[in-house]
Design a protein around this motif. Structure first.
Motif, PDB file in Angstrom:
ATOM      1  N   ALA A  35      15.825  -0.065   2.097  1.00  0.00           N
ATOM      2  CA  ALA A  35      15.609   1.103   1.238  1.00  0.00           C
ATOM      3  C   ALA A  35      16.359   0.972  -0.082  1.00  0.00           C
ATOM      4  CB  ALA A  35      16.057   2.373   1.964  1.00  0.00           C
ATOM      5  N   ARG A  36      15.772   1.552  -1.103  1.00  0.00           N
ATOM      6  CA  ARG A  36      16.451   1.730  -2.387  1.00  0.00           C
ATOM      7  C   ARG A  36      16.099   3.121  -2.910  1.00  0.00           C
ATOM      8  NH1 ARG A  36      12.875   1.376  -6.520  1.00  0.00           N
ATOM      9  NH2 ARG A  36      10.862   0.379  -6.087  1.00  0.00           N
ATOM     10  N   PRO A  37      16.963   3.714  -3.738  1.00  0.00           N
ATOM     11  CA  PRO A  37      16.674   5.057  -4.250  1.00  0.00           C
ATOM     12  C   PRO A  37      15.427   5.060  -5.131  1.00  0.00           C
ATOM     13  CG  PRO A  37      18.987   4.475  -4.568  1.00  0.00           C
ATOM     14  CD  PRO A  37      18.288   3.219  -4.160  1.00  0.00           C
ATOM     15  N   ALA A  38      14.672   6.157  -5.060  1.00  0.00           N
ATOM     16  CA  ALA A  38      13.498   6.359  -5.906  1.00  0.00           C
ATOM     17  C   ALA A  38      13.618   7.733  -6.567  1.00  0.00           C
ATOM     18  CB  ALA A  38      12.221   6.259  -5.076  1.00  0.00           C
ATOM     19  N   PRO A  39      12.872   7.975  -7.629  1.00  0.00           N
ATOM     20  CA  PRO A  39      12.969   9.273  -8.320  1.00  0.00           C
ATOM     21  C   PRO A  39      12.688  10.448  -7.386  1.00  0.00           C
ATOM     22  CG  PRO A  39      11.739   7.684  -9.654  1.00  0.00           C
ATOM     23  CD  PRO A  39      11.960   7.042  -8.313  1.00  0.00           C
ATOM     24  N   GLN A  42       0.813  -1.210   0.000  1.00  0.00           N
ATOM     25  CA  GLN A  42       0.000   0.000   0.000  1.00  0.00           C
ATOM     26  C   GLN A  42       0.857   1.275   0.000  1.00  0.00           C
ATOM     27  OE1 GLN A  42      -3.444  -0.049  -0.279  1.00  0.00           O
ATOM     28  NE2 GLN A  42      -2.985  -2.194  -0.660  1.00  0.00           N
ATOM     29  N   GLU A  43       1.988   1.221   0.693  1.00  0.00           N
ATOM     30  CA  GLU A  43       2.862   2.398   0.778  1.00  0.00           C
ATOM     31  C   GLU A  43       4.291   1.917   0.600  1.00  0.00           C
ATOM     32  OE1 GLU A  43       3.588   6.282   3.690  1.00  0.00           O
ATOM     33  OE2 GLU A  43       2.599   4.496   4.460  1.00  0.00           O
ATOM     34  N   THR A  44       4.885   2.263  -0.539  1.00  0.00           N
ATOM     35  CA  THR A  44       6.219   1.732  -0.840  1.00  0.00           C
ATOM     36  C   THR A  44       7.254   2.820  -1.096  1.00  0.00           C
ATOM     37  OG1 THR A  44       5.664   1.529  -3.201  1.00  0.00           O
ATOM     38  CG2 THR A  44       5.291  -0.402  -1.797  1.00  0.00           C
ATOM     39  N   GLU A  45       6.843   4.091  -1.217  1.00  0.00           N
ATOM     40  CA  GLU A  45       7.782   5.196  -1.404  1.00  0.00           C
ATOM     41  C   GLU A  45       7.620   6.222  -0.295  1.00  0.00           C
ATOM     42  OE1 GLU A  45       8.180   7.163  -5.105  1.00  0.00           O
ATOM     43  OE2 GLU A  45       8.526   5.322  -6.246  1.00  0.00           O
ATOM     44  N   PHE A  46       8.766   6.832   0.093  1.00  0.00           N
ATOM     45  CA  PHE A  46       8.777   7.748   1.228  1.00  0.00           C
ATOM     46  C   PHE A  46       9.690   8.937   0.904  1.00  0.00           C
ATOM     47  CE2 PHE A  46       8.019   3.448   2.503  1.00  0.00           C
ATOM     48  CZ  PHE A  46       6.917   3.546   3.329  1.00  0.00           C
ATOM     49  N   ALA A  47       9.457  10.041   1.620  1.00  0.00           N
ATOM     50  CA  ALA A  47      10.218  11.259   1.361  1.00  0.00           C
ATOM     51  C   ALA A  47      11.699  11.073   1.651  1.00  0.00           C
ATOM     52  CB  ALA A  47       9.652  12.410   2.189  1.00  0.00           C
ATOM     53  N   ASP A  48      12.010  10.307   2.711  1.00  0.00           N
ATOM     54  CA  ASP A  48      13.399  10.122   3.093  1.00  0.00           C
ATOM     55  C   ASP A  48      13.508   8.875   3.969  1.00  0.00           C
ATOM     56  OD1 ASP A  48      12.320  10.945   5.551  1.00  0.00           O
ATOM     57  OD2 ASP A  48      13.078  13.003   5.327  1.00  0.00           O
ATOM     58  N   LEU A  49      14.727   8.566   4.377  1.00  0.00           N
ATOM     59  CA  LEU A  49      14.953   7.361   5.175  1.00  0.00           C
ATOM     60  C   LEU A  49      14.239   7.408   6.527  1.00  0.00           C
ATOM     61  CD1 LEU A  49      16.444   4.626   5.055  1.00  0.00           C
ATOM     62  CD2 LEU A  49      18.343   5.736   6.266  1.00  0.00           C
ATOM     63  N   PRO A  50      14.235   8.535   7.255  1.00  0.00           N
ATOM     64  CA  PRO A  50      13.474   8.559   8.520  1.00  0.00           C
ATOM     65  C   PRO A  50      11.989   8.254   8.327  1.00  0.00           C
ATOM     66  CG  PRO A  50      15.028  10.369   8.478  1.00  0.00           C
ATOM     67  CD  PRO A  50      15.062   9.755   7.108  1.00  0.00           C
ATOM     68  N   ALA A  51      11.403   8.693   7.223  1.00  0.00           N
ATOM     69  CA  ALA A  51       9.986   8.394   6.981  1.00  0.00           C
ATOM     70  C   ALA A  51       9.791   6.907   6.719  1.00  0.00           C
ATOM     71  CB  ALA A  51       9.475   9.215   5.796  1.00  0.00           C
ATOM     72  N   LEU A  52      10.721   6.308   5.977  1.00  0.00           N
ATOM     73  CA  LEU A  52      10.641   4.866   5.747  1.00  0.00           C
ATOM     74  C   LEU A  52      10.805   4.109   7.058  1.00  0.00           C
ATOM     75  CD1 LEU A  52      12.201   2.885   2.825  1.00  0.00           C
ATOM     76  CD2 LEU A  52      12.582   2.105   5.155  1.00  0.00           C
ATOM     77  N   LEU A  63      10.776   1.103  -0.552  1.00  0.00           N
ATOM     78  CA  LEU A  63      11.055  -0.209   0.025  1.00  0.00           C
ATOM     79  C   LEU A  63      11.691  -1.102  -1.021  1.00  0.00           C
ATOM     80  CD1 LEU A  63       7.780  -0.703   2.095  1.00  0.00           C
ATOM     81  CD2 LEU A  63      10.077  -0.335   3.010  1.00  0.00           C
ATOM     82  N   HIS A  64      12.497  -2.030  -0.550  1.00  0.00           N
ATOM     83  CA  HIS A  64      13.318  -2.849  -1.444  1.00  0.00           C
ATOM     84  C   HIS A  64      12.517  -3.829  -2.281  1.00  0.00           C
ATOM     85  CE1 HIS A  64      12.755  -6.578   0.860  1.00  0.00           C
ATOM     86  NE2 HIS A  64      12.599  -5.737   1.881  1.00  0.00           N
ATOM     87  N   TYR A  65      11.268  -4.141  -1.897  1.00  0.00           N
ATOM     88  CA  TYR A  65      10.574  -5.232  -2.580  1.00  0.00           C
ATOM     89  C   TYR A  65       9.685  -4.727  -3.715  1.00  0.00           C
ATOM     90  CZ  TYR A  65       6.411  -4.191   0.367  1.00  0.00           C
ATOM     91  OH  TYR A  65       5.341  -3.598   0.987  1.00  0.00           O
ATOM     92  N   ASP A  66       9.436  -5.615  -4.654  1.00  0.00           N
ATOM     93  CA  ASP A  66       8.551  -5.337  -5.773  1.00  0.00           C
ATOM     94  C   ASP A  66       7.118  -5.225  -5.246  1.00  0.00           C
ATOM     95  OD1 ASP A  66       7.065  -5.293  -8.105  1.00  0.00           O
ATOM     96  OD2 ASP A  66       7.982  -7.085  -8.971  1.00  0.00           O
TER      97      ASP A  66
END
Length: 278
Positions: free
Chosen positions: A183-187, A146-156, A193-196
């Motif tokens: 974590a992995r980089p996002a645009p 449901q939620e896989t992208e975050f603003a930064d590492l603390p949010a993740l 998150l690392h998973y598909d």
């Protein structure tokens, strides 16, 4: 820690299975297999402790997680695919292994240990059992993907602390480790998150009519088992765990302050596993 990978085959093609490895290559192998949305890096603390005693510890990222390849069809994200990938790693080891499986990793381990000619010597089954309540399966489906992208590492990290609070009373450093390895980089400078996210597809729109029943597999597992249960777990219920512990060769240990599933990061939990594996 070393990083390794191999190619495995599915009907849809060849894909890469990645793993981290600890300890001497001549050591007795231990295979650590993670839960549904996690990766092999969850076992870093446990792997380092076992490696210090001369064990060779391999912690794979299941398909679609971590550094392993994502798969072209979401319908492939099911246990038979994971077991097919892991069987290539077992074939490379070509000898006895000890298996530590958390949740999904425990289900995979049950399948392997129930198969004639398997290589499993001892089996640590972390918070998964013969019956998984349908309500718990639905709960996982509610948050998965449901939620896989975050603003930064603390949010993740905040997301992981909320979703995986049942892991137990982890330190700030341990939560940060889980965040960094998840974590992995996002645009746009974001992190993901690392998973598909497609691993959620088998759960979407599926409302289980009954509990998951793994008892036919369990009936064929004959190796020594250390069964770990978080005292507050909603996946491995106390009555299920007690029934499983009636089987000869099974030792049940309930971990206080945890739900699904104990993180296997603190010294007491690591000590239980180290003593059991001998």
């Amino acid at each position: 820690m070393r990083r390794n990978h191999l190619r495995y085959m599915l009907p849809q093609g060849f894909f890469t299975l990645a793993w981290t490895e600890w300890g001497p290559t001549e050591g007795m192998p231990v295979l650590c297999v993670h839960g549904l949305t996690r990766s092999g890096r969850d076992f870093d603390a446990l792997a380092a402790a076992l490696a210090a005693e001369g064990r060779r510890v391999l912690c794979p990222d299941l398909p679609g997680r971590g550094r392993s390849d994502r798969l072209p069809d979401p319908a492939l994200y099911i246990p038979p695919t994971y077991i097919a990938a892991l069987s290539h790693l077992l074939a490379r080891l070509d000898g006895p292994v000890d298996w530590i499986g958390t949740s999904l990793g425990g289900i995979c381990g049950m399948v392997v240990a129930a198969t004639p000619g398997h290589p499993v010597r001892r089996f640590v089954l972390n918070d998964i059992g013969t019956h998984v309540p349908k309500e718990s399966i639905a709960r996982i489906g509610d948050y998965l993907g449901q939620e896989t992208e975050f603003a930064d590492l603390p949010a993740l990290e905040a997301h992981l602390r909320a979703v995986h609070a049942p892991f137990g009373d982890l330190s700030d450093a341990e939560w940060r480790h889980l965040a960094e390895t998840s974590a992995r980089p996002a645009p746009g400078g974001r992190v993901a998150l690392h998973y598909d996210p497609a691993i959620a597809a088998p759960f979407r729109g599926a409302t289980p009519a009954e509990d998951m029943d793994l008892s036919p597999l369990w009936a064929r597992v004959t190796v020594p088992v250390l069964l770990l249960r978080g005292v507050e777990s909603d996946l491995l219920l106390p009555e299920t765990a007690r029934a499983m512990a009636q089987k000869p060769g099974v030792r049940l240990v309930e971990i206080p302050g945890c739900g699904h599933a104990p993180a296997l990061m603190d010294a007491d939990q690591i000590g239980l596993i180290r003593d059991f594996l001998g």
